[in-house]
Design an enzyme around this catalytic site. Structure first.
Site, mmCIF file in Angstrom:
data_model
loop_
_atom_site.group_PDB
_atom_site.id
_atom_site.type_symbol
_atom_site.label_atom_id
_atom_site.label_comp_id
_atom_site.label_asym_id
_atom_site.label_seq_id
_atom_site.Cartn_x
_atom_site.Cartn_y
_atom_site.Cartn_z
ATOM 1 N N GLU A 231 -7.230 8.882 -5.466
ATOM 2 C CA GLU A 231 -5.981 8.930 -6.240
ATOM 3 C C GLU A 231 -5.791 9.969 -7.511
ATOM 4 O O GLU A 231 -5.668 9.664 -8.560
ATOM 5 C CB GLU A 231 -5.746 7.574 -6.837
ATOM 6 C CG GLU A 231 -5.603 6.497 -5.673
ATOM 7 C CD GLU A 231 -5.377 5.191 -6.462
ATOM 8 O OE1 GLU A 231 -5.416 4.862 -7.496
ATOM 9 O OE2 GLU A 231 -5.010 4.191 -5.627
ATOM 10 N N GLU B 288 -6.523 1.392 1.218
ATOM 11 C CA GLU B 288 -6.283 0.319 0.481
ATOM 12 C C GLU B 288 -5.191 -0.436 0.454
ATOM 13 O O GLU B 288 -4.080 0.098 0.456
ATOM 14 C CB GLU B 288 -6.403 0.826 -1.328
ATOM 15 C CG GLU B 288 -7.737 1.565 -1.512
ATOM 16 C CD GLU B 288 -7.960 1.696 -3.162
ATOM 17 O OE1 GLU B 288 -7.098 1.284 -3.889
ATOM 18 O OE2 GLU B 288 -8.939 2.470 -3.499
ATOM 19 N N ASN C 194 -3.272 4.558 -0.389
ATOM 20 C CA ASN C 194 -3.553 3.280 -0.992
ATOM 21 C C ASN C 194 -2.223 2.816 -1.326
ATOM 22 O O ASN C 194 -1.472 3.258 -2.213
ATOM 23 C CB ASN C 194 -4.371 3.759 -2.266
ATOM 24 C CG ASN C 194 -5.611 4.157 -1.959
ATOM 25 O OD1 ASN C 194 -6.182 4.098 -0.838
ATOM 26 N ND2 ASN C 194 -6.449 4.729 -3.034
ATOM 27 N N ASP D 209 -10.896 1.982 -11.974
ATOM 28 C CA ASP D 209 -11.071 0.421 -12.128
ATOM 29 C C ASP D 209 -12.336 -0.061 -11.630
ATOM 30 O O ASP D 209 -12.416 -0.807 -10.773
ATOM 31 C CB ASP D 209 -9.687 -0.183 -11.142
ATOM 32 C CG ASP D 209 -9.626 -1.465 -11.258
ATOM 33 O OD1 ASP D 209 -9.869 -2.096 -12.311
ATOM 34 O OD2 ASP D 209 -9.161 -2.192 -9.967
ATOM 35 N N TYR E 38 0.052 -0.946 -2.351
ATOM 36 C CA TYR E 38 -0.097 -2.379 -2.542
ATOM 37 C C TYR E 38 1.246 -3.172 -2.689
ATOM 38 O O TYR E 38 1.705 -3.572 -3.719
ATOM 39 C CB TYR E 38 -0.918 -2.520 -4.034
ATOM 40 C CG TYR E 38 -2.182 -2.194 -3.814
ATOM 41 C CD1 TYR E 38 -3.245 -3.171 -3.680
ATOM 42 C CD2 TYR E 38 -2.701 -0.968 -4.117
ATOM 43 C CE1 TYR E 38 -4.363 -2.939 -3.738
ATOM 44 C CE2 TYR E 38 -4.014 -0.556 -3.977
ATOM 45 C CZ TYR E 38 -5.138 -1.664 -4.007
ATOM 46 O OH TYR E 38 -6.271 -1.241 -3.932
HETATM 47 C C1 GCB Z 1 -6.332 1.440 -6.756
HETATM 48 C C2 GCB Z 1 -7.548 1.968 -6.889
HETATM 49 C C3 GCB Z 1 -8.704 1.244 -6.990
HETATM 50 C C4 GCB Z 1 -8.349 -0.148 -7.687
HETATM 51 C C5 GCB Z 1 -7.474 -0.497 -7.082
HETATM 52 C C6 GCB Z 1 -6.773 -1.909 -7.859
HETATM 53 O O1 GCB Z 1 -5.489 2.129 -6.254
HETATM 54 O O2 GCB Z 1 -8.007 3.135 -6.019
HETATM 55 O O3 GCB Z 1 -9.936 1.861 -7.701
HETATM 56 O O4 GCB Z 1 -9.534 -1.004 -7.939
HETATM 57 O O5 GCB Z 1 -6.220 0.049 -6.993
HETATM 58 O O6 GCB Z 1 -7.204 -3.101 -7.407
HETATM 59 O O7 GCB Z 1 -5.749 -1.891 -8.730
#
Ligand code: GCB
Length: 559
Positions: free
Chosen positions: A384, A472, A434, A150, A436
């Site tokens: 990842e 992350e 990582n 990304d 989210y």
């Molecule tokens: C991740 C990646 C990173 C992306 C991020 C995203 O897990 O490691 O490279 O930019 O998510 O914002 O989706």
């Protein structure tokens, strides 16, 4: 390999500035002076500069050319150093091939002695294509580059280009090893040179000589240690009869226990960010003003660390990290090894033994380049990879074993697969996760964040008995967009989501830090979830703060 330096024995000539460039065919060789070149800046990414979409999206070869001359002295040796070219390149001087570069994030350093003329034509044929034989990995499909990582796949000469001179019998390499020994710090200096008589001296920050020796093992009394709070740097001067080199270094010790990361014997909590080398107009080109601004902002945030996601950054950035006191998790450019979706990515015709060989080579190159930086506290071997695949486990087992045979530094990688499906977390010293929650996982729902994150991190920590770091977390946020109550993409939502994550970490045993994704908004390939790039920055791409920056600044001041 030493960074070029100028003093009474050595000289550096910069070739930065305006070069000529054009798109070339597959079998192009720059035998004679090229015609039809357009101006291009070096260092910079051409994709941020050109206005023609076809050039911007070109997938293949590009020629960069520069004419230069300088007074060549017959008693000197000359080398060319290109800080980084994305991704591969062949280098020609006056029509003769003198070498090549194998990766977009490492210096290409080539012998020029014997090739130089009164006027010289330096031609660099760049190949910007990614495959399973490159790192990061990618695939060319129907003439177009396909990638799963990304960040924008920029093309260009991204770091400084210089010609430098060396005396005969030059000092070729220096490695400073520091060994704590009571009140003294022993230094063991490894020097590569043909000269037999070598003198060592150490200068403190004020320039006072505090140790001198003719042997390569000697002591520094009551050393001042390097840390984020006191980033104390010494200078080692290595002298022979024909050469001199000044190598900056710092004294610090890192250890990892079941629950903690110790710097100089004290637990340390990582407060910081994942970053990118990315800026408007210059793209991935190294710009000193942007680098210094970034460090000023990191300090303003009260951050103490960052990860070089997802590739090694420029030497200038590493020098600044030493100076500003930022602990660095130094990452190999092993990205793109997941989310291929159709089938497994660790397979004979994809990420395979050949990729692994390159991976090992790049790890060696990283350690060789960064070994004297006190800021580097841990190496990250990948971002990842698909670590729910069996073949990925085998692959990572090999690269971890290889890396451990080459360094004593802590090793890690960033993983993102759900607890229970992960197959590789037995390998790193610190488990970087990582996650989210509140974004990809629990879309629009910050209520789920705290418990879900706490539970998963606790499970990971208890199962593997290793420290865990949230490497992350975050959400896309359009600067200036607001809502009450908070909604996705607004500054309120970003602050709320990040706050929930941080509070979960405060309640998680074995958690040694938090790296918000990302330091600043950055360019990516186009996609339905990317409006002008990835907007998870704490700062905009122009480096102005979003609301969450003020929350983090306050949190990290107290942490
Ligand atoms: C991740 C990646 C990173 C992306 C991020 C995203 O897990 O490691 O490279 O930019 O998510 O914002 O989706």
């Amino acid at each position: 390999m030493l960074y070029p330096q100028s003093n009474e024995f050595r000289d550096v000539i910069s070739l930065n500035g305006i070069w000529g460039y054009k798109i070339v065919d597959e079998d192009f060789v720059p035998r004679t002076k090229s015609t039809g070149l357009s101006p291009m800046a070096v260092p910079a990414s051409l994709n941020e500069i050109v206005t023609d979409k076809r050039i911007c999206n070109h997938c293949g070869k590009v020629l960069y050319e520069k004419i230069f001359s300088f007074p060549v002295r017959s008693e000197m040796r000359y080398r060319l150093r290109i800080g980084a070219v994305s991704h591969k390149c062949e280098v020609y001087l006056n029509g003769k091939k003198i070498g090549e570069g194998i990766n977009g994030f490492f210096p290409v350093d080539l012998e020029l002695t014997g090739y130089l003329q009164r006027e010289n034509r330096l031609s660099i044929v760049i190949d910007n294509r990614l495959s399973f034989d490159t790192l990061p990995v990618g695939e060319v499909r129907g003439g177009k580059q396909f990638i799963t990582f990304d960040f924008y796949n920029f093309t260009g000469i991204h770091r400084d280009v210089m010609v430098y001179s060396l005396p005969q019998n030059a000092i070729e390499d220096i490695a400073v090893e520091t060994i704590v020994d009571g009140d003294y710090e022993k230094l063991r200096v490894h020097v590569r040179t043909d000269c037999k008589k070598i003198r060592f001296s150490v200068r403190d920050k004020e320039g006072n000589v505090i140790a001198e020796s003719k042997e390569n093992v000697f002591s520094v009394r009551n050393p001042k240690l390097w840390s984020p709070a006191h980033p104390y740097l010494y200078t080692l001067v290595v002298e022979t009869e024909t050469d001199r080199y000044e190598q900056r270094f710092g004294i610090r010790k890192v250890e990892v226990t079941e629950n903690a990361f110790l710097l100089n014997g004290q637990p340390v909590y990582f407060k910081g960010v994942g970053m990118h080398e990315d800026f408007c107009v210059s793209g991935k080109g190294n710009v000193s003003a942007v680098n210094v601004r970034n460090f000023e902002l990191l300090k303003w945030l009260n951050a103490n660390s960052f990860r070089t996601s997802h590739y090694p950054y420029s030497e200038e950035i590493m020098d600044l990290a030493d100076e500003y006191g930022m602990m660095v998790i130094d990452e190999v450019p092993a990205a793109g090894m997941s989310y291929w979706r159709d089938r497994e990515v660790f397979a004979e015709d994809r990420v395979n033994g050949k990729t692994l060989e390159l991976h090992k080579k790049l790890f060696d190159m990283l350690v060789d380049r960064d070994k004297n930086h006190p800021c580097v506290v841990m190496y990250s071997l990948a971002n990842e990879p698909a670590c729910n695949e069996d073949k990925c486990r085998e692959y990572l087992e090999e690269i971890f074993a290889y890396a451990r045979s080459k360094t004593d530094m802590p090793l890690t990688f960033a993983e993102d697969v759900k607890y229970g499906t992960e197959k590789c977390c037995h390998l790193p010293d610190v488990i970087m996760m990582n996650r989210y929650y509140g974004w990809y996982d629990g879309v629009g729902d910050t209520d789920c964040v705290r418990e879900s994150l706490k539970q998963e991190m606790r499970q990971m920590h208890l199962r593997y008995r290793k420290p865990v770091l949230l490497s992350e977390f975050g959400c896309d946020t359009v600067a200036g967009m607001h809502s009450c109550p908070s909604e996705m993409f607004t500054e309120e939502y970003q602050t709320e989501c990040i706050r929930e994550n941080c509070q979960a970490l405060d309640e998680t045993e074995g958690c040694i830090g938090e790296h918000v994704w990302n330091f600043a908004d950055f360019k990516t390939k186009q996609g339905l979830t990317r409006v002008g790039g990835n907007k998870k920055g704490i700062f905009t791409r122009e480096r102005q703060p979003k609301s969450v920056a003020f929350y983090l600044r306050e949190r990290w001041e107290k942490k």
